[in-house]
Design an enzyme around this catalytic site. Structure first.
Site, PDB file in Angstrom:
ATOM      1  N   CYS A  47     -68.198   4.912 -21.681  1.00  0.00           N
ATOM      2  CA  CYS A  47     -67.604   5.438 -20.873  1.00  0.00           C
ATOM      3  C   CYS A  47     -67.428   4.376 -19.734  1.00  0.00           C
ATOM      4  CB  CYS A  47     -68.299   6.994 -20.380  1.00  0.00           C
ATOM      5  SG  CYS A  47     -67.358   7.550 -17.948  1.00  0.00           S
ATOM      6  N   HIS A  48     -66.127   4.526 -19.104  1.00  0.00           N
ATOM      7  CA  HIS A  48     -65.490   3.435 -17.822  1.00  0.00           C
ATOM      8  C   HIS A  48     -66.226   3.638 -16.816  1.00  0.00           C
ATOM      9  CE1 HIS A  48     -62.698   1.417 -15.228  1.00  0.00           C
ATOM     10  NE2 HIS A  48     -62.367   1.286 -16.457  1.00  0.00           N
ATOM     11  N   THR A  49     -67.460   4.564 -16.700  1.00  0.00           N
ATOM     12  CA  THR A  49     -68.096   4.340 -15.109  1.00  0.00           C
ATOM     13  C   THR A  49     -68.712   3.496 -16.033  1.00  0.00           C
ATOM     14  OG1 THR A  49     -67.149   6.476 -15.179  1.00  0.00           O
ATOM     15  CG2 THR A  49     -69.302   5.657 -13.342  1.00  0.00           C
ATOM     16  N   CYS A  99     -80.336  22.969 -11.155  1.00  0.00           N
ATOM     17  CA  CYS A  99     -81.702  22.777 -11.213  1.00  0.00           C
ATOM     18  C   CYS A  99     -81.131  24.692 -11.454  1.00  0.00           C
ATOM     19  CB  CYS A  99     -82.216  22.886  -8.993  1.00  0.00           C
ATOM     20  SG  CYS A  99     -81.258  23.639  -7.766  1.00  0.00           S
ATOM     21  N   CYS A 102     -80.664  26.155  -6.243  1.00  0.00           N
ATOM     22  CA  CYS A 102     -80.082  26.110  -4.859  1.00  0.00           C
ATOM     23  C   CYS A 102     -78.897  27.094  -4.707  1.00  0.00           C
ATOM     24  CB  CYS A 102     -79.479  24.421  -5.168  1.00  0.00           C
ATOM     25  SG  CYS A 102     -77.275  23.828  -5.455  1.00  0.00           S
ATOM     26  N   CYS A 105     -75.987  26.242  -7.303  1.00  0.00           N
ATOM     27  CA  CYS A 105     -75.975  26.795  -8.661  1.00  0.00           C
ATOM     28  C   CYS A 105     -76.274  27.806  -8.725  1.00  0.00           C
ATOM     29  CB  CYS A 105     -77.531  25.787  -8.813  1.00  0.00           C
ATOM     30  SG  CYS A 105     -77.916  24.465  -9.392  1.00  0.00           S
ATOM     31  N   CYS A 113     -74.560  21.056  -7.098  1.00  0.00           N
ATOM     32  CA  CYS A 113     -75.619  21.404  -7.508  1.00  0.00           C
ATOM     33  C   CYS A 113     -76.847  20.564  -6.344  1.00  0.00           C
ATOM     34  CB  CYS A 113     -76.388  20.950  -8.792  1.00  0.00           C
ATOM     35  SG  CYS A 113     -78.824  20.796  -8.741  1.00  0.00           S
ATOM     36  N   ARG A 117     -76.780  16.363  -8.049  1.00  0.00           N
ATOM     37  CA  ARG A 117     -75.635  16.641  -8.113  1.00  0.00           C
ATOM     38  C   ARG A 117     -75.560  15.328  -7.966  1.00  0.00           C
ATOM     39  NH1 ARG A 117     -71.983  17.754  -3.011  1.00  0.00           N
ATOM     40  NH2 ARG A 117     -73.075  19.937  -3.010  1.00  0.00           N
TER      41      ARG A 117
END
Length: 379
Positions: A47-49, A99, A102, A105, A113, A117
């Protein structure tokens, strides 16, 4: 399994330093600790990330590191306290988690989350602040909690979606990041009505997934906006009916789109991360009901400027993260959409190489060739 509780030695592609080709190394992968799962990765996509953090031009450089986050695999063993997954389960790792405890969530509206996150700078496990990867005893850092460029990886249970074991992992692996991000931006956030007009800015894999979402929603006119005219041909497979290249016009592209549609599009999805494209996407939607959704990640110092009258004329601007899907709760159903043939994934996968040729996948992405390159771990 015989390997449970033991260190596993396997191949991984290690990024030793920014921008240098990855090296296939033998790494030691420690057993999972409390609330962690060790996963055998069967397929991983680029992926580009991954490229962005490998280049490390605008971020904190964390090396040596095992990148990779778009993948599919099978649970090898589970750590203490893990009850919802057992060895043999098929899973998609996700760079952000759920999770289930929280406030985010528990909210129906959020997938951000508090515990899990995305954290792009953390190179260790959240439980004990240690890495599960070593080479000759020296730690190799994790990436976004997934590190799928390894035959085995250790992931927090909250970042694994348990999916239908019948689903082909070499196809559905692309749902673990980019395709779900684009698809959900349209289906869950823009929510175009049947017969409506949608503009998609940026026709890479995420933009085309957003376009596929518009097609699935029954949009009658889908306008692709991209600086590369070669993208139009490919976009037609994803429902693109019109193509606009901002370079072909002297006036701002939002004005071109408003004229083409007699007042503006019903919804626009921005998938480039370019701040000017973001502003254009918002300003090209119709007043009264138009919705623009931002998906692309901008430069950290970018500022969004528009006149407040655009809001007072009842245009809506929204943002999304991972298509507003909750990873564990929602991804299994996206996989089922593929299984029911409502969603086509094959056309996103333009290349396939063995894992040992991972640098080929990087080269393809740097040249802008193809959409997704899926790598098979077993040669």
């Amino acid at each position: 399994m015989a390997t449970a509780g033991k260190v596993i030695k396997c191949r991984a592609a290690v990024a030793w330093e920014a921008g240098k080709p990855l090296v296939i190394e033998e790494v030691e992968v420690a057993p999972p600790q409390a609330m962690e799962v060790r996963v055998k990765i069967l397929y991983t996509a680029l992926c580009h990330t991954d490229v962005y953090f490998w280049e490390a031009k605008g971020q904190t450089p964390v090396f040596p590191r095992i990148l990779g986050h778009e993948a599919g695999g099978i649970v090898e063993s589970v750590g203490e306290g893990v009850t919802e997954l057992v060895p043999g389960d098929h899973v998609l790792p996700v760079f952000t988690g759920e999770c289930k405890e929280c406030a985010h969530c528990k909210s129906e509206e959020s997938n951000l989350c508090d515990l899990l996150r995305i954290n792009v700078d953390r190179g260790v496990m959240i439980g004990d602040g240690q890495s599960r990867f070593t080479i000759n005893g020296k730690p190799i850092f994790h990436f976004v909690g997934t590190s799928t460029f390894s035959e085995y990886t250790v992931i927090h249970v909250g970042c694994l979606a348990k999916i239908n074991p019948e689903a082909p992992l070499d196809k559905v692996c692309v749902l673990s990041c980019g395709i779900s991000t684009g698809l959900g931006a349209t289906l869950n956030v823009a929510k175009p009505k049947k017969g409506s007009t949608v503009a998609i800015f940026g026709l890479g894999a995420v933009g085309l997934a957003a376009m596929e979402g518009a097609k699935m929603a029954g949009a009658s006119r889908i306008i692709g906006v991209d600086l590369n005219p070669a993208k139009y041909e490919q976009a037609k497979k994803f429902g693109c009916t019109d193509f606009v290249n901002p370079k072909d016009h002297t006036k701002p592209v939002q004005e071109v789109l408003v004229e083409m549609t007699n007042g503006g599009v019903d919804s626009a999805v921005e998938c480039t991360g370019n701040i000017n494209a973001m502003i254009s996407a918002f300003e090209c939607v119709s007043d009264g009901w138009g919705v623009a959704v931002l998906v692309g990640v901008p430069h950290k110092d970018a500022v969004f400027k528009t006149q407040p009258m655009n809001f007072l004329s009842e245009k809506t601007l929204k943002g999304t993260f991972f298509g507003n899907y909750k990873p564990r709760t929602d991804l299994p159903e996206v996989v089922e959409m593929y299984m029911r043939k409502e969603l086509e994934l094959e056309k996103f996968i333009t290349h396939s190489v063995p894992f040992s040729q991972i640098n080929t996948a990087f080269d393809l992405m740097l040249k802008g060739e193809g959409l997704r390159c899926v790598m098979r771990m077993e040669e």
